[in-house]
Design an enzyme around this catalytic site. Structure first.
Site, PDB file in Angstrom:
ATOM      1  N   ARG A   1      -7.474   2.669 -15.180  1.00 26.60           N
ATOM      2  CA  ARG A   1      -7.459   3.366 -13.888  1.00 26.60           C
ATOM      3  C   ARG A   1      -8.109   4.762 -13.922  1.00 26.60           C
ATOM      4  NH1 ARG A   1      -3.338   4.778 -11.498  1.00 26.60           N
ATOM      5  NH2 ARG A   1      -4.059   4.357  -9.389  1.00 26.60           N
TER       6      ARG A   1
ATOM      7  N   CYS B   1     -15.106   3.050 -27.619  1.00 28.91           N
ATOM      8  CA  CYS B   1     -16.414   3.653 -27.846  1.00 28.91           C
ATOM      9  C   CYS B   1     -17.087   3.895 -26.495  1.00 28.91           C
ATOM     10  CB  CYS B   1     -17.241   2.716 -28.715  1.00 28.91           C
ATOM     11  SG  CYS B   1     -18.653   3.539 -29.403  1.00 28.91           S
ATOM     12  N   GLU B   2     -16.575   4.873 -25.783  1.00 28.15           N
ATOM     13  CA  GLU B   2     -16.987   5.133 -24.402  1.00 28.15           C
ATOM     14  C   GLU B   2     -16.533   6.556 -24.104  1.00 28.15           C
ATOM     15  OE1 GLU B   2     -18.267   2.341 -22.671  1.00 28.15           O
ATOM     16  OE2 GLU B   2     -18.705   3.674 -21.006  1.00 28.15           O
TER      17      GLU B   2
ATOM     18  N   GLY C   1       0.779  -1.235   0.000  1.00 22.33           N
ATOM     19  CA  GLY C   1       0.000   0.000   0.000  1.00 22.33           C
ATOM     20  C   GLY C   1       0.807   1.279   0.000  1.00 22.33           C
TER      21      GLY C   1
ATOM     22  N   GLU D   1       4.156  -6.682   1.603  1.00 22.00           N
ATOM     23  CA  GLU D   1       3.911  -7.150   0.234  1.00 22.00           C
ATOM     24  C   GLU D   1       3.536  -6.002  -0.695  1.00 22.00           C
ATOM     25  OE1 GLU D   1       1.111 -10.319   0.981  1.00 22.00           O
ATOM     26  OE2 GLU D   1      -0.525  -8.918   1.264  1.00 22.00           O
TER      27      GLU D   1
ATOM     28  N   TYR E   1     -11.150   4.915 -11.325  1.00 18.71           N
ATOM     29  CA  TYR E   1     -11.105   5.756 -10.128  1.00 18.71           C
ATOM     30  C   TYR E   1     -10.378   7.090 -10.314  1.00 18.71           C
ATOM     31  CZ  TYR E   1      -7.798   1.813  -9.222  1.00 18.71           C
ATOM     32  OH  TYR E   1      -6.906   0.782  -9.322  1.00 18.71           O
TER      33      TYR E   1
HETATM   34  C1  LIG Z   1      -3.649  -8.169   0.180  1.00 15.20           C
HETATM   35  C2  LIG Z   1      -2.882  -7.192  -0.612  1.00 15.20           C
HETATM   36  N1  LIG Z   1      -1.543  -7.158  -0.466  1.00 15.20           N
HETATM   37  C3  LIG Z   1      -0.787  -6.302  -1.195  1.00 15.20           C
HETATM   38  C4  LIG Z   1      -1.366  -5.427  -2.087  1.00 15.20           C
HETATM   39  C5  LIG Z   1      -0.461  -4.499  -2.851  1.00 15.20           C
HETATM   40  O1  LIG Z   1      -0.777  -3.188  -2.646  1.00 15.20           O
HETATM   41  P1  LIG Z   1       0.105  -2.060  -3.358  1.00 15.20           P
HETATM   42  O2  LIG Z   1       0.185  -2.427  -4.782  1.00 15.20           O
HETATM   43  O3  LIG Z   1      -0.663  -0.810  -3.125  1.00 15.20           O
HETATM   44  O4  LIG Z   1       1.427  -2.050  -2.678  1.00 15.20           O
HETATM   45  C6  LIG Z   1      -2.751  -5.416  -2.252  1.00 15.20           C
HETATM   46  C7  LIG Z   1      -3.375  -4.494  -3.197  1.00 15.20           C
HETATM   47  O5  LIG Z   1      -4.531  -4.310  -3.293  1.00 15.20           O
HETATM   48  C8  LIG Z   1      -3.534  -6.325  -1.482  1.00 15.20           C
HETATM   49  O6  LIG Z   1      -4.859  -6.375  -1.622  1.00 15.20           O
END
Ligand SMILES: Cc1ncc(COP(=O)(O)O)c(C=O)c1O
Length: 431
Positions: free
Chosen positions: A329, A360-361, A247, A289, A333
């Site tokens: 994207r 076509c949008e 994140g 992650e 959003y």
């Molecule tokens: C469970 C989980 N881990 C890791 C990520 C990776 O997030 P980011 O790409 O924002 O680092 C996500 C993204 O939605 C996720 O849902």
């Protein structure tokens, strides 16, 4: 536009390292996903070196949903990271890259029976259980065997990070994980601990994406360590692993202010060590992650301008040969991007254009009201920071072929994904 990674200008043309974008367009056609491989590998190394502790093991998992194909999985394997997958298809891709199965984590809020069976048959390292029903599903497959599967339980720590509503995943009513505030959480953990086919290794959480506040991550880590202490005491167990998700925010436009990653990761691991000492938990391994912050800024999309339209209403459009099919994207959003005309990189940007795709949008707009030099048919337009959640979220809407993807590095160019053909588009049609 901010030049990222190894982007540089030579003779008023945009290059990535020594590779000319115009040459790439000639060789591979457009639209084209371009990955700055040296930059990507550098980021991976920086993650590994910065998220390191003398007291505990630390793991960096690449969130493969952000961008995955066999070549990318090979790079991740070579560089020694772990990887997470969220579907049978992602798992299949990673296994095709001969990714060591013990380094794979399997996520998802609705893993199908066939996906779990596929994962268990391939001895993948860790299953991240999302909910009670999934526990039953896994036990169903494993019962009667001697197999023991390492699992984490995804929980929801209720941290409200300031990010876009759609990518906020840990509100109390989120579809992901079980809440740490629900008294039943202890029974859920206990049911895993007591099952002879499961090895309960710990918890996973992920508080959202594109987050710029360090405090949100510190709060998440502290909340989780404190929660682990409660669980350890209540159930009289030792919990060895905590996965804190990804994140970390990245730069797309001037509005984004990401923290310096290396410094943040040093600080993050230090805080985690302090929380471990303060709460007195038995934590041995901590995982993060990241997806976006590993790949996003290393990727760009190169388009050819097919039209420049001045409307009666006063808006001037640049039409490109891709759009929401290769990058959904902005439509999904309202994501914002920068752009550059690669063959006019030094020219003054004093024309305001809206960059529209070919679908076509009417919502197929990649960038609104952006200053560029005067554009003409045949110019090449590059949008940077498209490494994450573009190719992986791409579609064949309007039966438009998915672009090719090329990795460029000091060693040259490597085609990782070939361009789809019309034949590919009807491959599954039964007629
Ligand atoms: C469970 C989980 N881990 C890791 C990520 C990776 O997030 P980011 O790409 O924002 O680092 C996500 C993204 O939605 C996720 O849902």
């Amino acid at each position: 536009m901010k030049l990222l990674g190894n982007m540089n200008l030579k003779n008023s043309e945009l290059y990535i390292g020594d590779t000319s974008c115009s040459e790439l367009a000639k060789k591979f056609d457009t639209p084209l996903f371009i990955i700055d491989e040296d930059d990507f590998r550098e980021k991976i190394k920086s993650y590994k070196n910065s998220f390191k502790s003398k007291k505990i093991d630390s793991r960096v998992l690449y969130a493969s949903k952000s961008m995955l194909n066999v070549y990318t999985a090979k790079i991740i394997a070579e560089e020694g990271l772990y990887i997470d997958v969220v579907s049978g298809g992602e798992l299949y891709t990673v296994l095709k890259a001969k990714f060591p199965s013990e380094r794979i984590y399997f996520h998802g809020n609705n893993k199908l029976y066939k996906e779990l069976k596929f994962a268990l048959d391939n001895n993948i390292g860790t299953i991240v259980i999302d909910n009670v029903q999934e526990i039953e599903r896994i036990i169903n497959i494993l019962s009667g065997t001697d197999n023991k599967q390492k699992v984490l339980l995804r929980v929801n720590p209720g941290i409200d990070a300031h990010t876009h509503e759609y990518i906020k995943t840990t509100k109390l009513d989120s579809k992901f994980g079980e809440s740490i505030f629900d008294e039943n959480i202890f029974n859920i953990v206990n049911s895993i601990v007591e099952n002879e086919n499961l090895i309960f290794a710990g918890f996973h959480c992920h508080i959202g994406s594109q987050i710029f506040e360090k405090e949100s991550f510190f709060k998440e880590a502290e909340t989780m360590v404190e929660f682990m202490k409660t669980v350890e005491d209540k159930l009289d167990i030792k919990i060895p692993e905590l996965n804190l998700g990804g994140g970390f925010g990245v730069y797309y436009t001037k509005e984004d202010n990401p923290f310096e990653l290396g410094k943040f990761l040093n600080e993050y691991i230090e805080k985690i060590e302090n929380y471990i000492d303060y709460y007195g938990v038995n934590l041995q391994t901590v995982d993060i992650e990241p997806g976006r912050s590993l790949i996003c800024n290393s990727g760009s999309t190169l388009y050819t301008v097919g039209g420049v339209k001045e409307t009666f209403g006063g808006k001037d459009y640049i039409f490109v040969d891709g759009g929401m099919t290769d990058n959904p994207r902005p439509a999904l959003y309202q994501a914002k991007y920068e752009a550059i005309l690669v063959n006019k990189a030094n020219k003054k940007a004093d024309n305001v254009y809206t960059i529209a795709g070919k679908c076509c949008e009417s919502g197929d707009i990649l960038i609104k009201d952006y200053k560029l030099p005067k554009a003409e048919i045949g110019d090449l337009l590059l949008i940077p920071s498209t490494g994450a959640y573009t190719y992986s979220m791409s579609s064949n809407y309007n039966r438009i072929e998915r672009p090719a993807m090329v990795f460029v590095s000091r060693e040259g160019e490597k085609l990782a994904v070939r361009r789809q053909t019309y034949e590919d588009l009807i491959r599954e049609d039964v007629y």
